[in-house]
Design a protein around this motif. Structure first.
Motif, short mmCIF file in Angstrom:
data_model
loop_
_atom_site.label_atom_id
_atom_site.label_comp_id
_atom_site.label_asym_id
_atom_site.label_seq_id
_atom_site.Cartn_x
_atom_site.Cartn_y
_atom_site.Cartn_z
N ILE A 256 0.88 -1.16 0.00
CA ILE A 256 0.00 0.00 0.00
C ILE A 256 0.92 1.21 0.00
O ILE A 256 1.67 1.42 0.95
N ALA B 221 -5.49 6.53 -1.28
CA ALA B 221 -5.94 5.99 -2.57
C ALA B 221 -7.11 5.03 -2.45
O ALA B 221 -7.87 4.86 -3.40
N ARG B 222 -7.26 4.38 -1.32
CA ARG B 222 -8.34 3.41 -1.14
C ARG B 222 -9.27 3.91 -0.03
O ARG B 222 -8.85 4.19 1.08
N ARG B 223 -10.50 4.02 -0.33
CA ARG B 223 -11.54 4.35 0.67
C ARG B 223 -11.11 5.46 1.64
O ARG B 223 -11.13 5.26 2.86
N SER C 139 -11.75 1.57 7.41
CA SER C 139 -10.85 0.91 6.46
C SER C 139 -9.54 0.58 7.16
O SER C 139 -9.27 1.03 8.28
N GLU D 91 -6.65 1.69 6.38
CA GLU D 91 -5.92 2.95 6.54
C GLU D 91 -6.54 3.80 7.65
O GLU D 91 -5.83 4.43 8.43
N VAL E 236 -5.16 -4.51 -3.05
CA VAL E 236 -4.29 -3.34 -3.26
C VAL E 236 -3.97 -3.30 -4.75
O VAL E 236 -3.12 -4.06 -5.23
N PRO E 237 -4.62 -2.46 -5.52
CA PRO E 237 -4.39 -2.43 -6.97
C PRO E 237 -2.91 -2.20 -7.32
O PRO E 237 -2.18 -1.52 -6.58
N HIS F 2 -0.63 1.04 -7.09
CA HIS F 2 0.16 1.47 -5.93
C HIS F 2 1.65 1.29 -6.21
O HIS F 2 2.45 2.21 -5.96
N HIS G 285 -4.07 -10.55 -4.72
CA HIS G 285 -3.29 -10.23 -3.52
C HIS G 285 -2.62 -11.50 -2.99
O HIS G 285 -3.16 -12.59 -3.13
#
Length: 280
Positions: free
Chosen positions: A168, A173-175, A181, A183, A226-227, A230, A255
């Protein structure tokens, strides 16, 4: 983490000999945080170190788990138990696997402080443990890759290399609007409400202007957790800063490289990269 929280007591842990002639120190207490459980690491030494043939290079492994789960003793489920440690010690490299405070126990930057404390403990006790304090690398996966990158970027001259598996790299970047989340739990609130803290925890915002350690990034193209963007973005920023970086996009892998049939080859590639950089 201040020096009064760091442990140097190795006397109560006796290493265990393993097949092939290596040694394992289990449960070394690397830090004592008031009001919290002891922070532990395991150290796997290759046969050459066990034989006293001279100090060996070291890789510090940082586990993943979305900052909320995970354990120093358990690598990704797509690897056979013990395969990661055996691959490194088989290459003549010691590997320390570290626990750190999870997001349900402490907020960022406690996790980064713990990883840094573990490295400091190993460096300070390198002579007693048979380690070469001048040849140290970091290897992390997922959330552990985030912490490994942050630690490596904070002290770029202190590390020979970084291996980052599907990290990450941007906490916004995510939510970013979700306090629940991974993060959000790490930061203690919605990341978009904590932009400065989120930047402190985002490797894309911490790339050194010059002198970053060599970096190997491995990321599955089908990673739904995690796309791969990243790793792609971090790679672009490292290149722009003049860093030496390699990006390996793993076709069809989700993942932890799920769905990819040759994970042992990725392990071998990562160990070869570390062996090359630690041997420079």
């Amino acid at each position: 983490m201040s020096d009064d929280l760091l442990s140097d007591d190795l006397l109560d842990v006796t290493p265990r000999q393993v097949a092939g002639g290596g040694l394992v120190y289990e449960g070394l207490d690397y830090a004592a945080v008031p009001g919290f459980r002891p922070l532990l690491l395991d150290l796997h030494l290759p046969p050459v170190a066990a034989a006293g043939a001279g100090p060996v290079p070291l890789v510090v492994w940082v586990h993943g788990g979305g900052f909320r789960y995970g354990d120093r003793r358990r690598p990704p489920e797509t690897l056979a138990p013990g395969a990661l440690w055996a691959a490194l010690t088989g290459a003549g490299i010691a590997v320390a696997t570290v626990d750190y405070r999870l997001s349900g126990e402490a907020r960022f930057p406690a996790q980064l402080a713990d990883v840094t404390a573990a490295v400091e403990f190993l460096r300070r006790n390198s002579a007693a443990l048979g380690l070469d304090a001048g040849r140290v690398a970091l290897w992390g996966e997922s959330a552990g890759g985030t912490l490994a990158a942050l630690a490596g970027f904070a002290e770029p001259d202190a590390f020979a290399a970084l291996v980052l598996w599907y990290p990450i790299t941007d906490l916004l970047a995510r939510r970013p609007d979700r306090a629940d989340s991974a993060e959000g739990r790490l930061l203690g609130g919605r990341p978009l409400d904590l932009p400065e803290l989120a930047a402190q925890g985002s490797p894309v915002a911490r790339v050194p202007a010059a002198g970053a350690p060599p970096v190997l990034l491995l990321h599955g193209t089908a990673d739904a957790v995690v796309p791969s963007t990243h790793s792609e973005r971090l790679h672009e920023l490292l290149v722009a800063a003049g860093g030496r970086t390699e990006l390996r996009l793993v076709p069809g892998a989700d993942h932890i490289f799920e769905g990819y049939g040759q994970v042992p080859a990725l392990l071998a590639e990562s160990v070869a990269f570390l062996a090359r950089e630690l041997g420079r």
